[in-house]
Scaffold this active site. Structure first.
Site, PDB file in Angstrom:
ATOM      1  N   ASN A 144       0.812  -1.230   0.000  1.00  0.00           N
ATOM      2  CA  ASN A 144       0.000   0.000   0.000  1.00  0.00           C
ATOM      3  C   ASN A 144       0.845   1.279   0.000  1.00  0.00           C
ATOM      4  O   ASN A 144       0.423   2.283  -0.547  1.00  0.00           O
ATOM      5  CB  ASN A 144      -0.995  -0.014   1.168  1.00  0.00           C
ATOM      6  CG  ASN A 144      -0.312  -0.090   2.503  1.00  0.00           C
ATOM      7  OD1 ASN A 144       0.834  -0.534   2.608  1.00  0.00           O
ATOM      8  ND2 ASN A 144      -0.993   0.340   3.541  1.00  0.00           N
ATOM      9  N   GLU A 187       4.907  -4.521  11.853  1.00  0.00           N
ATOM     10  CA  GLU A 187       3.884  -3.482  11.630  1.00  0.00           C
ATOM     11  C   GLU A 187       2.714  -4.162  10.935  1.00  0.00           C
ATOM     12  O   GLU A 187       2.794  -4.481   9.747  1.00  0.00           O
ATOM     13  CB  GLU A 187       4.449  -2.360  10.747  1.00  0.00           C
ATOM     14  CG  GLU A 187       5.542  -1.549  11.398  1.00  0.00           C
ATOM     15  CD  GLU A 187       5.031  -0.652  12.518  1.00  0.00           C
ATOM     16  OE1 GLU A 187       3.815  -0.651  12.796  1.00  0.00           O
ATOM     17  OE2 GLU A 187       5.867   0.037  13.116  1.00  0.00           O
ATOM     18  N   CYS A 203      -3.334   0.854   6.927  1.00  0.00           N
ATOM     19  CA  CYS A 203      -3.418  -0.019   8.106  1.00  0.00           C
ATOM     20  C   CYS A 203      -4.058   0.656   9.312  1.00  0.00           C
ATOM     21  O   CYS A 203      -4.721   0.015  10.114  1.00  0.00           O
ATOM     22  CB  CYS A 203      -2.027  -0.500   8.478  1.00  0.00           C
ATOM     23  SG  CYS A 203      -0.855   0.857   8.612  1.00  0.00           S
ATOM     24  N   GLU A 235       8.424   1.965  14.668  1.00  0.00           N
ATOM     25  CA  GLU A 235       9.154   2.622  13.597  1.00  0.00           C
ATOM     26  C   GLU A 235       9.037   4.126  13.808  1.00  0.00           C
ATOM     27  O   GLU A 235       8.208   4.602  14.576  1.00  0.00           O
ATOM     28  CB  GLU A 235       8.569   2.229  12.225  1.00  0.00           C
ATOM     29  CG  GLU A 235       8.803   0.753  11.920  1.00  0.00           C
ATOM     30  CD  GLU A 235       8.432   0.338  10.501  1.00  0.00           C
ATOM     31  OE1 GLU A 235       7.402   0.798   9.986  1.00  0.00           O
ATOM     32  OE2 GLU A 235       9.188  -0.467   9.917  1.00  0.00           O
TER      33      GLU A 235
HETATM   34  P1  NDP Z   1       0.868  -9.640   3.593  1.00  0.00           P
HETATM   35  O1  NDP Z   1       0.969 -10.028   5.017  1.00  0.00           O
HETATM   36  O2  NDP Z   1       0.118 -10.512   2.674  1.00  0.00           O
HETATM   37  O3  NDP Z   1       2.326  -9.490   2.952  1.00  0.00           O
HETATM   38  C1  NDP Z   1       3.286  -8.620   3.503  1.00  0.00           C
HETATM   39  C2  NDP Z   1       4.656  -9.001   2.970  1.00  0.00           C
HETATM   40  O4  NDP Z   1       5.066 -10.237   3.552  1.00  0.00           O
HETATM   41  C3  NDP Z   1       4.698  -9.224   1.459  1.00  0.00           C
HETATM   42  O5  NDP Z   1       5.947  -8.788   0.965  1.00  0.00           O
HETATM   43  C4  NDP Z   1       4.560 -10.737   1.355  1.00  0.00           C
HETATM   44  O6  NDP Z   1       5.021 -11.257   0.142  1.00  0.00           O
HETATM   45  C5  NDP Z   1       5.386 -11.175   2.546  1.00  0.00           C
HETATM   46  N1  NDP Z   1       5.067 -12.481   3.096  1.00  0.00           N
HETATM   47  C6  NDP Z   1       3.867 -13.113   3.127  1.00  0.00           C
HETATM   48  N2  NDP Z   1       3.965 -14.288   3.803  1.00  0.00           N
HETATM   49  C7  NDP Z   1       5.267 -14.394   4.219  1.00  0.00           C
HETATM   50  C8  NDP Z   1       6.011 -15.378   4.956  1.00  0.00           C
HETATM   51  N3  NDP Z   1       5.434 -16.489   5.421  1.00  0.00           N
HETATM   52  N4  NDP Z   1       7.310 -15.160   5.191  1.00  0.00           N
HETATM   53  C9  NDP Z   1       7.914 -14.021   4.748  1.00  0.00           C
HETATM   54  N5  NDP Z   1       7.275 -13.074   4.028  1.00  0.00           N
HETATM   55  C10 NDP Z   1       5.965 -13.244   3.777  1.00  0.00           C
HETATM   56  O7  NDP Z   1       0.292  -8.145   3.590  1.00  0.00           O
HETATM   57  P2  NDP Z   1      -0.154  -7.277   2.353  1.00  0.00           P
HETATM   58  O8  NDP Z   1       1.013  -7.055   1.456  1.00  0.00           O
HETATM   59  O9  NDP Z   1      -1.408  -7.861   1.793  1.00  0.00           O
HETATM   60  O10 NDP Z   1      -0.456  -5.873   3.058  1.00  0.00           O
HETATM   61  C11 NDP Z   1      -1.666  -5.581   3.659  1.00  0.00           C
HETATM   62  C12 NDP Z   1      -1.544  -5.740   5.167  1.00  0.00           C
HETATM   63  O11 NDP Z   1      -0.471  -4.960   5.667  1.00  0.00           O
HETATM   64  C13 NDP Z   1      -2.772  -5.258   5.902  1.00  0.00           C
HETATM   65  O12 NDP Z   1      -3.121  -6.159   6.911  1.00  0.00           O
HETATM   66  C14 NDP Z   1      -2.328  -3.950   6.508  1.00  0.00           C
HETATM   67  O13 NDP Z   1      -3.051  -3.571   7.646  1.00  0.00           O
HETATM   68  C15 NDP Z   1      -0.889  -4.218   6.800  1.00  0.00           C
HETATM   69  N6  NDP Z   1      -0.131  -2.985   6.893  1.00  0.00           N
HETATM   70  C16 NDP Z   1       0.367  -2.576   8.113  1.00  0.00           C
HETATM   71  C17 NDP Z   1       1.024  -1.372   8.241  1.00  0.00           C
HETATM   72  C18 NDP Z   1       1.605  -0.944   9.545  1.00  0.00           C
HETATM   73  O14 NDP Z   1       2.510  -0.098   9.525  1.00  0.00           O
HETATM   74  N7  NDP Z   1       1.151  -1.429  10.690  1.00  0.00           N
HETATM   75  C19 NDP Z   1       1.184  -0.472   7.096  1.00  0.00           C
HETATM   76  C20 NDP Z   1       0.678  -1.018   5.865  1.00  0.00           C
HETATM   77  C21 NDP Z   1       0.027  -2.221   5.781  1.00  0.00           C
HETATM   78  P3  NDP Z   1       3.991 -11.274  -1.109  1.00  0.00           P
HETATM   79  O15 NDP Z   1       3.463  -9.921  -1.277  1.00  0.00           O
HETATM   80  O16 NDP Z   1       4.787 -11.663  -2.255  1.00  0.00           O
HETATM   81  O17 NDP Z   1       2.944 -12.264  -0.728  1.00  0.00           O
END
Ligand code: NDP
Length: 489
Positions: free
Chosen positions: A152, A250, A284, A463
């Site tokens: 995002n 996060e 998020c 962060e």
């Molecule tokens: P995901 O949890 O699906 O993915 C996050 C990242 O982790 C991606 O790069 C993904 O790869 C990778 N990933 C997934 N599974 C694994 C694993 N088992 N081991 C290592 N890496 C892994 O989140 P989204 O990308 O869909 O983002 C949306 C989510 O992020 C929402 O829940 C949102 O609330 C949260 N978010 C939190 C923020 C915060 O600062 N607290 C800010 C922004 C978003 P790939 O994409 O290739 O699957």
């Protein structure tokens, strides 16, 4: 035809072809067209990235904080100089409107590099005297850190993770979300141009499997993830389980906004809209549970619905557009599924949006209308689960204690907000909300000086702000005797 050439990895200070033959495509969410084919990192590629980061770490960690800070500040300057190009790239890859990306993505990334560039020069340990000795502490880097990003805020997340890590003298391997791989590569190139030694910032592309290779790697000292709460649980337990890595998580949220009957309603409506419809609701910290004092419900809703219906959905590259498409067809379908559930099963009152836009010009993109459900209750699925799209649930309350108790009745604890003209109440509510970040009479502003992170299932660690340094460095105590050892043998 892809509009950009095949995207490589970035290892040892240059664009580097992956050894792995696997490829994937990154798609423009506004029209479903392929932007570029992207090389995926396999085990051998991750191994090369780790070796390169170890080499970069040796040189970088030996430099003074002032010298490291100079490089980060130069990178901030280069980000600003390339603002238009970077904003357009982020808009293309993430579908975020061009009315947002220059400020919310590029400027905020540059602020972050500048802020931690300044802090780098101020890092130091402490000195204390004890019996027959003195002790000093050294603030040391952790080593090679892995950053794993969500889609995002791709560039901003890459900056939020790399800037404090690099300021402390660490090296980083960053894996962007596979849906938005482009801007991290440009950041890597900019770091090199700014004078960052080769290997200090590397980019590997791929899906969860590539992330796992980093999380499980024995020579990686820390994992910082931005992602879903479920991913956070898996990654944190794998990272800490075998090799006891440091972690920052996060994660997601389902944050509350409390609007009291003495609030400036126009301002509160602005806050609720910022906290639900900015970046298509893919934020998020969004206040997807809006609690209205019963006395202001009707007046608030009238203003909210009127303003929401005027939001301009459209091509994110058009500077007039206020809301672009969601990130992917799969995510759009997930969000539409929640809307259907809210309407048909939860039986909440749909007062705005509720589906895809009717404009045929938008038919190829992954658009969802800004949607509001009124008269929700705390048990509804749309009220309990993170939707991560432009879907607001409105609830009502009569009393402060009740509102706070219901606001806290969630497994998440990322953020919260309160609108009131009584500042005593503002502070009181902010103190009682179970959240890592609270806003009083505003929502979703995240200046880099302000520490950011979640409690409960929303995260671990922090962060931004000075405190981020604590999560990318460790203290070593050095005891220096001023007398002889007194050995009993
Ligand atoms: P995901 O949890 O699906 O993915 C996050 C990242 O982790 C991606 O790069 C993904 O790869 C990778 N990933 C997934 N599974 C694994 C694993 N088992 N081991 C290592 N890496 C892994 O989140 P989204 O990308 O869909 O983002 C949306 C989510 O992020 C929402 O829940 C949102 O609330 C949260 N978010 C939190 C923020 C915060 O600062 N607290 C800010 C922004 C978003 P790939 O994409 O290739 O699957």
């Amino acid at each position: 035809m892809p509009s950009l050439p095949e995207q490589t990895l970035y290892i040892a200070g240059k664009f580097t072809n992956a050894v792995s033959a696997d490829r994937f495509e990154t798609i423009n969410p506004a029209n479903g067209e392929v932007i570029a084919t992207v090389q995926q990192a396999g085990a051998e590629d991750v191994e090369r990235a780790v070796a390169s980061a170890e080499q970069g770490f040796r040189e970088w960690s030996a430099m003074s904080g002032t010298a490291r800070g100079r490089v980060l500040k130069r990178a901030a300057e280069l980000l600003r100089r390339n603002r238009d190009e970077l904003a357009a790239l982020e808009t293309l890859d993430a579908g975020k409107p061009l009315s947002e990306t220059p400020e919310a993505d590029v400027d905020s990334g540059a602020d972050c590099l500048e802020y931690f560039g300044g802090l780098a020069a101020t890092l130091h340990g402490e000195y204390l005297e004890v019996d027959d000795a003195f002790v000093y502490t050294r603030r040391e880097p952790l080593g090679v850190c892995a950053g794993i990003g969500a889609w995002n805020y791709p560039l901003q997340i890459a900056c939020w993770k790399s800037a404090p890590a690099l300021a402390c003298g660490n090296a980083m391997i960053f894996k962007p979300a596979e849906l938005t791989p482009l801007s991290a590569l440009r950041l890597a190139e900019i770091f090199t141009e700014a004078g960052l030694p080769a290997g200090v910032f590397n980019v590997v592309h791929g899906f969860a499997e590539t992330g796992q290779l980093l999380v499980r790697h024995p020579r990686i000292a820390k994992v910082s993830l931005t992602g879903e709460a479920g991913t956070g649980r898996t990654v944190a337990s794998e990272a800490t389980g075998s090799s006891l890595k440091h972690v920052t998580m996060e994660l997601g949220g389902k944050s509350p906004l409390l609007v009291f009957d003495d609030a400036d309603l126009d301002n509160a409506v602005s806050g609720a809209m910022l906290g639900n419809f900015y970046t298509q609701g893919e934020v998020c910290t969004n206040c997807t549970r809006v609690f209205l004092h019963e006395r202001v419900h009707d007046a608030f809703m009238e203003k909210l619905v009127e303003r929401t219906k005027k939001i301009r959905l459209g091509d994110p590259a058009d500077p007039e557009t206020q809301m672009g498409p969601l990130i992917s067809a799969a995510h759009r379908d997930l969000v539409l599924g929640y809307i259907k559930h809210g309407r048909d099963t939860d039986k909440a009152e749909l007062v705005a949006g509720g589906g895809i836009p009717h404009d045929p010009a938008l038919a190829r993109g992954y658009y969802v209308q800004p949607t509001i459900f009124d008269r929700c209750n705390d048990q509804m699925k749309i009220v309990r689960e993170e939707i991560f799209g432009p879907v607001m649930s409105v609830l009502t309350f009569n009393d402060e204690d009740e509102a706070i108790q219901r606001a806290n009745d969630t497994e998440y604890g990322l953020a919260g907000g309160v609108f009131t003209s009584d500042l005593d109440r503002g502070h009181r509510v902010a103190a009682r909300l179970q959240a890592g970040v609270c806003w009083v009479n505003h929502y979703n502003v995240t200046p880099i000086e302000m520490t950011f992170g979640g409690v409960k299932r929303s995260g671990l660690g922090r962060e931004n702000g000075r405190q981020a340094i604590e999560y990318y460095s460790q203290l070593k105590s050095v005891y220096v005797a001023t007398g002889d050892c007194e050995a009993p043998f």
